[in-house]
Design a protein around this motif. Structure first.
Motif, mmCIF file in Angstrom:
data_model
loop_
_atom_site.group_PDB
_atom_site.id
_atom_site.type_symbol
_atom_site.label_atom_id
_atom_site.label_comp_id
_atom_site.label_asym_id
_atom_site.label_seq_id
_atom_site.Cartn_x
_atom_site.Cartn_y
_atom_site.Cartn_z
ATOM 1 N N ALA A 33 4.995 3.879 2.481
ATOM 2 C CA ALA A 33 4.736 2.553 1.926
ATOM 3 C C ALA A 33 4.626 1.510 3.029
ATOM 4 O O ALA A 33 5.356 1.562 4.020
ATOM 5 N N SER A 34 3.714 0.585 2.839
ATOM 6 C CA SER A 34 3.651 -0.601 3.693
ATOM 7 C C SER A 34 3.759 -1.820 2.805
ATOM 8 O O SER A 34 3.201 -1.856 1.704
ATOM 9 N N GLN A 88 0.848 -1.188 0.000
ATOM 10 C CA GLN A 88 0.000 0.000 0.000
ATOM 11 C C GLN A 88 0.888 1.244 0.000
ATOM 12 O O GLN A 88 1.865 1.310 0.744
ATOM 13 N N LEU A 89 0.527 2.195 -0.834
ATOM 14 C CA LEU A 89 1.187 3.496 -0.873
ATOM 15 C C LEU A 89 0.161 4.539 -0.459
ATOM 16 O O LEU A 89 -0.948 4.576 -1.008
ATOM 17 N N SER A 90 0.532 5.379 0.475
ATOM 18 C CA SER A 90 -0.420 6.349 1.000
ATOM 19 C C SER A 90 0.187 7.746 0.931
ATOM 20 O O SER A 90 1.164 8.040 1.619
ATOM 21 N N GLU A 91 -0.429 8.605 0.108
ATOM 22 C CA GLU A 91 0.062 9.967 -0.053
ATOM 23 C C GLU A 91 -0.611 10.915 0.931
ATOM 24 O O GLU A 91 -1.759 10.696 1.350
ATOM 25 N N TYR A 149 2.789 -0.300 -8.507
ATOM 26 C CA TYR A 149 1.946 0.107 -7.390
ATOM 27 C C TYR A 149 1.689 1.611 -7.448
ATOM 28 O O TYR A 149 2.586 2.390 -7.765
ATOM 29 N N TRP A 150 0.465 1.962 -7.094
ATOM 30 C CA TRP A 150 0.046 3.368 -7.109
ATOM 31 C C TRP A 150 -0.717 3.700 -5.830
ATOM 32 O O TRP A 150 -1.487 2.884 -5.324
ATOM 33 N N GLY A 151 -0.491 4.927 -5.345
ATOM 34 C CA GLY A 151 -1.319 5.413 -4.259
ATOM 35 C C GLY A 151 -2.632 5.945 -4.815
ATOM 36 O O GLY A 151 -2.851 5.970 -6.030
#
Length: 131
Positions: A24-25, A3-6, A120-122
Motif C-alpha cells: 500500500a502507498s 494505491q494498493l498493488s498486488e 480501496y481496491w487493487g
C-alpha cells in the motif's frame, strides 16, 4: 492518493502454493479491516480472508486450513499464503482496504457488506491452478 498493488499470482499445479502480496502507498494497514477477495468473470466478488482492526483473522470456509492472511505493518504489506491449491481456487485475486475500524462480523469475508464497505481496491493478480 491511496494505491494498493498486488503481486505473486501465477500458474501452479493442484496441491501447489503461492504467496500473494499487496503493498500500500498512502495507506496504513494497521487498525483497519483489510482483506483478500477473488472474482470469476460473471460472478460476484467474494471474500477469501480478512484481517480486522484488532488483527484477528477470518477465512471463507472454502479456504480454511489452506490459506493464511497476514499483515506486515513495518513493510505496509498484506499477504496471502495459499497452500494446497485446488483448481477451483483459480481466480483474479484482489486486495482491499477500509478507511474505518471494523471488527469481528463487520469484517467477515463471508458478508457482502464487508466487500461493499471496502474503500480501496487493487487491480488484481491472476491465480491459475491446473494440471
Amino acid at each position: 492518493q491511496v494505491q494498493l498493488s498486488e503481486s505473486g499470482g501465477g500458474s501452479v499445479q493442484p496441491g501447489g502454493s503461492l504467496r500473494l502480496s499487496c503493498v500500500a502507498s498512502g495507506y496504513a494497514f494497521s487498525n483497519r479491516c483489510v482483506g483478500w477477495f477473488r472474482q470469476t468473470p460473471g460472478k460476484e466478488r467474494e471474500g477469501v480472508a480478512t484481517n480486522d482492526s484488532a488483527g484477528r483473522t477470518y477465512y471463507a470456509d472454502s479456504v480454511k486450513g489452506r490459506f493464511t492472511i497476514s499483515k506486515d505493518i513495518a513493510k505496509n504489506t498484506l499477504s496471502l499464503q495459499m497452500n494446497s491449491l485446488k483448481v477451483e481456487d483459480s481466480d483474479m485475486y484482489y486486495c482491499a482496504a477500509d478507511t474505518g475500524s471494523r471488527f469481528g462480523d463487520a469484517c467477515a469475508p463471508g458478508s457482502p457488506r464487508t466487500r461493499d464497505a471496502m474503500d480501496y481496491w487493487g487491480k488484481g493478480t491472476l491465480v491459475t491452478v491446473s494440471s
